[in-house]
Design a protein around this motif. Structure first.
Motif, PDB file in Angstrom:
ATOM      1  N   LYS A  31    -105.803  55.224  19.547  1.00 59.57           N
ATOM      2  CA  LYS A  31    -105.683  55.639  20.952  1.00 59.57           C
ATOM      3  C   LYS A  31    -104.377  56.404  21.176  1.00 59.57           C
ATOM      4  N   TYR A  40    -117.933  56.999  43.727  1.00 57.86           N
ATOM      5  CA  TYR A  40    -117.228  57.344  42.496  1.00 57.86           C
ATOM      6  C   TYR A  40    -117.903  58.478  41.719  1.00 57.86           C
ATOM      7  N   LEU A  87    -117.271  44.982  28.575  1.00 55.84           N
ATOM      8  CA  LEU A  87    -116.044  44.984  27.771  1.00 55.84           C
ATOM      9  C   LEU A  87    -115.900  46.285  26.986  1.00 55.84           C
ATOM     10  N   ASN A 139    -107.168  49.118  30.512  1.00 56.34           N
ATOM     11  CA  ASN A 139    -107.786  48.000  29.807  1.00 56.34           C
ATOM     12  C   ASN A 139    -106.825  47.367  28.806  1.00 56.34           C
ATOM     13  N   ASP A 140    -106.131  48.210  28.023  1.00 53.86           N
ATOM     14  CA  ASP A 140    -105.066  47.713  27.153  1.00 53.86           C
ATOM     15  C   ASP A 140    -103.804  47.643  28.006  1.00 53.86           C
ATOM     16  N   LYS A 176    -115.113  49.171  29.357  1.00 55.52           N
ATOM     17  CA  LYS A 176    -113.688  49.184  29.722  1.00 55.52           C
ATOM     18  C   LYS A 176    -112.849  49.752  28.594  1.00 55.52           C
ATOM     19  N   GLU A 177    -113.155  49.313  27.395  1.00 58.76           N
ATOM     20  CA  GLU A 177    -112.428  49.786  26.226  1.00 58.76           C
ATOM     21  C   GLU A 177    -112.559  51.304  26.080  1.00 58.76           C
ATOM     22  N   LEU A 178    -113.770  51.803  26.394  1.00 58.37           N
ATOM     23  CA  LEU A 178    -113.985  53.246  26.316  1.00 58.37           C
ATOM     24  C   LEU A 178    -113.386  53.977  27.513  1.00 58.37           C
ATOM     25  N   GLY A 179    -113.109  53.207  28.583  1.00 59.02           N
ATOM     26  CA  GLY A 179    -112.574  53.826  29.795  1.00 59.02           C
ATOM     27  C   GLY A 179    -113.626  54.547  30.616  1.00 59.02           C
ATOM     28  N   VAL A 180    -114.881  54.086  30.541  1.00 55.76           N
ATOM     29  CA  VAL A 180    -115.928  54.720  31.342  1.00 55.76           C
ATOM     30  C   VAL A 180    -116.397  53.773  32.445  1.00 55.76           C
ATOM     31  N   ASN A 181    -116.879  54.364  33.531  1.00 55.06           N
ATOM     32  CA  ASN A 181    -117.405  53.621  34.667  1.00 55.06           C
ATOM     33  C   ASN A 181    -118.906  53.885  34.787  1.00 55.06           C
ATOM     34  N   PRO A 182    -119.638  53.026  35.528  1.00 53.61           N
ATOM     35  CA  PRO A 182    -121.078  53.259  35.686  1.00 53.61           C
ATOM     36  C   PRO A 182    -121.319  54.649  36.286  1.00 53.61           C
ATOM     37  N   ASP A 218    -124.298  40.748  30.568  1.00 50.74           N
ATOM     38  CA  ASP A 218    -124.897  39.822  29.612  1.00 50.74           C
ATOM     39  C   ASP A 218    -126.152  40.328  28.895  1.00 50.74           C
ATOM     40  N   LYS A 224    -103.322  50.406  20.231  1.00 50.96           N
ATOM     41  CA  LYS A 224    -104.095  50.786  19.038  1.00 50.96           C
ATOM     42  C   LYS A 224    -103.661  52.167  18.579  1.00 50.96           C
ATOM     43  N   ARG A 274    -104.581  56.881  30.209  1.00 48.03           N
ATOM     44  CA  ARG A 274    -105.922  56.315  30.006  1.00 48.03           C
ATOM     45  C   ARG A 274    -106.383  56.507  28.557  1.00 48.03           C
ATOM     46  N   ILE A 280    -109.984  52.590  38.993  1.00 47.26           N
ATOM     47  CA  ILE A 280    -111.279  53.166  38.604  1.00 47.26           C
ATOM     48  C   ILE A 280    -110.994  54.414  37.768  1.00 47.26           C
ATOM     49  N   ASP A 289    -120.776  57.373  34.644  1.00 51.43           N
ATOM     50  CA  ASP A 289    -120.117  58.312  33.726  1.00 51.43           C
ATOM     51  C   ASP A 289    -121.062  58.632  32.561  1.00 51.43           C
ATOM     52  N   LYS A 294    -131.455  43.696  33.919  1.00 52.76           N
ATOM     53  CA  LYS A 294    -130.885  43.653  35.272  1.00 52.76           C
ATOM     54  C   LYS A 294    -130.645  45.067  35.755  1.00 52.76           C
ATOM     55  N   LYS A 352    -117.991  64.884  32.830  1.00 52.74           N
ATOM     56  CA  LYS A 352    -119.133  65.093  33.718  1.00 52.74           C
ATOM     57  C   LYS A 352    -119.684  66.482  33.484  1.00 52.74           C
TER      58      LYS A 352
END
Lengths: 506, 506
Positions: free
Chosen positions: B476, B251, A22, B444-445, A25-31, A52, B473, B438, B197, A33, B11, A84
């Protein structure tokens, strides 16, 4: 975004953090990044996601990030998306076969050294440079950037000589003879070696049977100046660290990109201040050089890169289809080398190769006239000067200089593999021999390994031993023996040509 | 080797374990190698090393391995070295540009799906296939293997139609019109879409403004059979899961290898049982297709792959240099689409593109005669049948069918960017517009995004708004606004040609 710190006490070798989906997503980053984490200091880290493990509003900091922020620790940190690293675009250029600038290569090597790149990015770089290779100019910059990525040794005296073997042939213990021969003749040779990764014993693993091998760059310099040479583990130093990082990713891919191979060898030689270098290129099935043309090209490229770096490089294409000498595994190899130093007792293949390469170095370093190197090297072995020098080297590294070949402990468990019939060794598989030595415990168990009674082309009678396997633990001996029986490392057959003659005579 | 279990409750998405350096050496494994862990069941896991996190004699088991061994838990496990998966050798073949067999491709896709490969290995595969590409035959096998890697939908009724856009153009909300138009004419269209993405809103993000989008394959089938179409998130299904795993590595590398692009699109269409497919190929600066020749080649390759898979594929090269319509960001785009469905009020670029592609599908599916598709699609929009069908789709997915464009909540914070002078929009940078959306919070929003008042080539007077930024927000909004001012997404200039005319008149 303000996030509460949740320490994760795991070392991952990189600056890494974990965010809840969550928040990510709010930050707008993907794994994959990056985020910038601001406390009193700022760290840029690679982002992993979780559904979790980390609650919303929290950020999991792996050990390295914690350590970096540690000095001025607070409970919450400010987190924002980071761009990046430039290196990501630079890697893309390598994929697209665009030439890199010097600045780009330095940037890339810096990011590799500082662990700013993900495994995915480093793997893409290595794969792309394996497929597309680099120009001579790029390879020079890559080498220089690797040299500059770590510590350098500078000697007041010159020349500094050095040797390197590109590997691929088992039992290649020649450094144990070459360094003392060369140093005994007044040349300086600060030899850094590697430990085995897939082999049964690297030179550093061998030397460790006799003395400690972990030293800093300044200790290497000091010891070399005192006794003329050392044989130490390069991995313990901070010499060309970028190369070690790349090797960690090359290993699981089983690739050794041409430009990386060149840069890796030459960076390590350049960083210890070598002026004159001999490179051993073992050729033959199972080595990195399948044929003469490949070997000649590699030799040309190494010499040309040496010239660009101000080093004189000579290469020797050597016979690599069979092991060097008759032993594989640290203690067995050390014993074989000591016997030669003590009494010239030992396999010709081992003595001749060592003397040949040492002779080249003696000539390049000016200790022998052109054409006289081989004889001087042989003489240095025969008259005991090499043994005396080797004892000095052992002593300065902290080992026992009075050690003899009889003192070397070989694994107490052993078993012979015998010839099933009279005949000749018509096939000898280096890789299998190494696998068997590793199953027996080499290189970790120093006393484990294989003694080779019969090599390619030699004759053997039914029931005679062809190899003896040694181990420190009985279970490992059994595992090695089982493997040797299931998939034999050598094949004994009657001489077919003779049989054909028989038929004709009928 | 017997090792005591130390659970690590993290995980990592793969089967991974951590060994102490000493035990790893004893086992003869290196980082990235695999070990087999035997309890009552057996798991093969990738090995990481540590000097101090895990004590000698212990093995750290990450969450996934714990879970796999869980059922019959014991305190110690038997650990032994495991060989590399076959896929490692197969990836090496791709690097060496050797053709893979069907069996090899299936093996590779299986290991990718089951997370048996390290990031290093998957990255090498993608980098190599980016550089070397694959043959048509290999691409077919890759596609089939991806289809077989997950669930498939099979309909009793045919034809099943579908559409796909390869992306690269912002505001491409056409699916919201195409699916209802096509379904309203009696064809089945089980449309799975992606979330953004790097974009400001994927079709799944848009549809989620109106209704839930996460369904299983069997729910998709059932809903499609009932109302003719759905618009759902593909990522929630188990359809072609191998593709999702590959995208996670593509990605961070910012690559989309040609063969993967083809296989990715076609696997997802094939897995939902599509017979007739239209593919939208946006062309122009900033898209994946810089010129006509590239577009034609991609179209040919897609059609040819479709043929091999038994699908009829048609491609449309569409204008991609400017956004589709005037809105970017989930809620803004949905409102724009609903207005068109409700009253045909909206930008021509959006209506024409949707009607054009829907028309192609109507013809391919036999709902319109050749040449009549466009008119039927337009009529379906105009006579309200598309709106009625869209309400049915919203309802069956669990949304409110009575929603109108006025109900859609747009972010309460907004700011206009105004023209600095009279002139024409001479440059319009799609990527900047997406970045700004973005920063404002999209996707997300849902209420965040950009409204475009003036597009490329349009005239504007000093002080008139060129874009309005919306956000949920205020912080943002400020971040987006700051970015828009620092590096404007569009450039207004006086019409130079007219000025030249003026000069001539002097």
């Amino acid at each position: 975004m303000q996030l509460k710190v949740q320490p994760i006490d795991i070392k991952v070798g990189k600056f890494k953090v974990v965010l809840n989906n969550l928040d990510a997503k709010e930050l707008g980053v993907n794994p994959g990044d990056r985020v910038r984490i601001k406390n009193h200091t700022t760290v840029t880290a690679i982002v992993d996601f979780t559904e979790d493990m980390i609650s919303p509003g929290m950020i999991g900091l792996y050990h390295e990030v914690q350590e970096q922020l540690h000095r001025e620790w607070t409970e919450t940190v400010e987190v924002e998306p980071a761009e990046k690293p430039k290196s990501a675009r630079i890697i893309r250029k390598v994929m697209d076969q665009q030439k890199l600038t010097k600045e780009e290569i330095y940037e890339l090597v810096k990011d590799i050294t500082e662990e700013n790149l993900t495994d995915i990015e480093v793997s893409a770089f290595l794969t792309a440079s394996y497929i597309n290779d680099m120009t001579e100019e790029e390879t020079e910059w890559l080498t220089r950037a690797m040299v500059d990525s770590g510590e350098k040794i500078e000697f007041d005296m010159h020349p500094i000589v050095d040797k390197h073997s590109i590997g691929g042939v088992p039992g290649n213990k020649i450094t144990l003879l070459i360094v003392p021969i060369v140093a005994a003749n007044g040349l300086l040779i600060p030899k850094t070696s590697s430990r085995a990764i897939t082999g049964a014993g690297g030179t550093a693993d061998l030397m460790e049977v006799l003395a400690p091998v972990e030293f800093t760059a300044s200790q290497i310099k000091e010891m070399t100046q005192k006794v003329g040479g050392v044989i130490v583990w390069g991995g313990a130093t901070n010499i060309a660290p970028a190369d070690d990082k790349l090797i960690k990713v090359e290993y699981p891919l089983s690739i050794d990109p041409h430009c990386q191979l060149l840069a890796s060898i030459m960076a390590k030689k350049s960083a210890v201040g070598a002026d004159k270098v001999v490179i051993d290129l073992p050729m033959g099935s199972g080595t990195k050089i399948p044929d003469m043309a490949t070997g000649r090209k590699l030799a040309r490229d190494l010499m040309s890169l040496g010239e660009r770096l101000g080093m004189e490089v000579d290469c020797a294409l050597t016979y690599g289809s069979s092991p060097v000498g008759r032993t594989i595994g640290p203690a067995l190899e050390v014993r074989e080398a000591l016997k030669v130093l003590e009494s010239m007792e030992g396999p010709n293949s081992f003595i001749e190769k060592s003397v040949g390469l040492a002779g080249m170095l003696l000539e390049m370093g000016g200790a022998a006239a052109r054409g006289q190197g081989h004889d001087l090297a042989l003489e240095t072995l025969q008259n005991g000067k090499a043994l005396a020098k080797f004892k000095e080297i052992i002593a300065i590294q902290g080992g026992d200089p009075n050690v003899t070949s009889n003192d070397i402990q070989i694994g107490e468990f052993s078993a012979e593999v015998k010839a099933p019939s009279n005949g000749y060794i018509i096939e000898f598989r280096n890789k299998r021999i190494v696998q068997i030595a590793r199953l027996a415990g080499a290189p970790n168990d120093k006393g484990a390994g294989v003694y080779i009674h019969r090599k390619l082309g030699e004759s053997v009678k039914q029931g005679e031993p062809v190899i003896t396997i040694y181990a420190e633990k009985e279970a490992k001996l059994q595992a090695a023996l089982k493997s040797a029986r299931q998939d034999p490392p050598l094949i004994v057959e009657g001489m077919l040509i003779e049989r054909l003659t028989d038929i004709r005579e009928v």
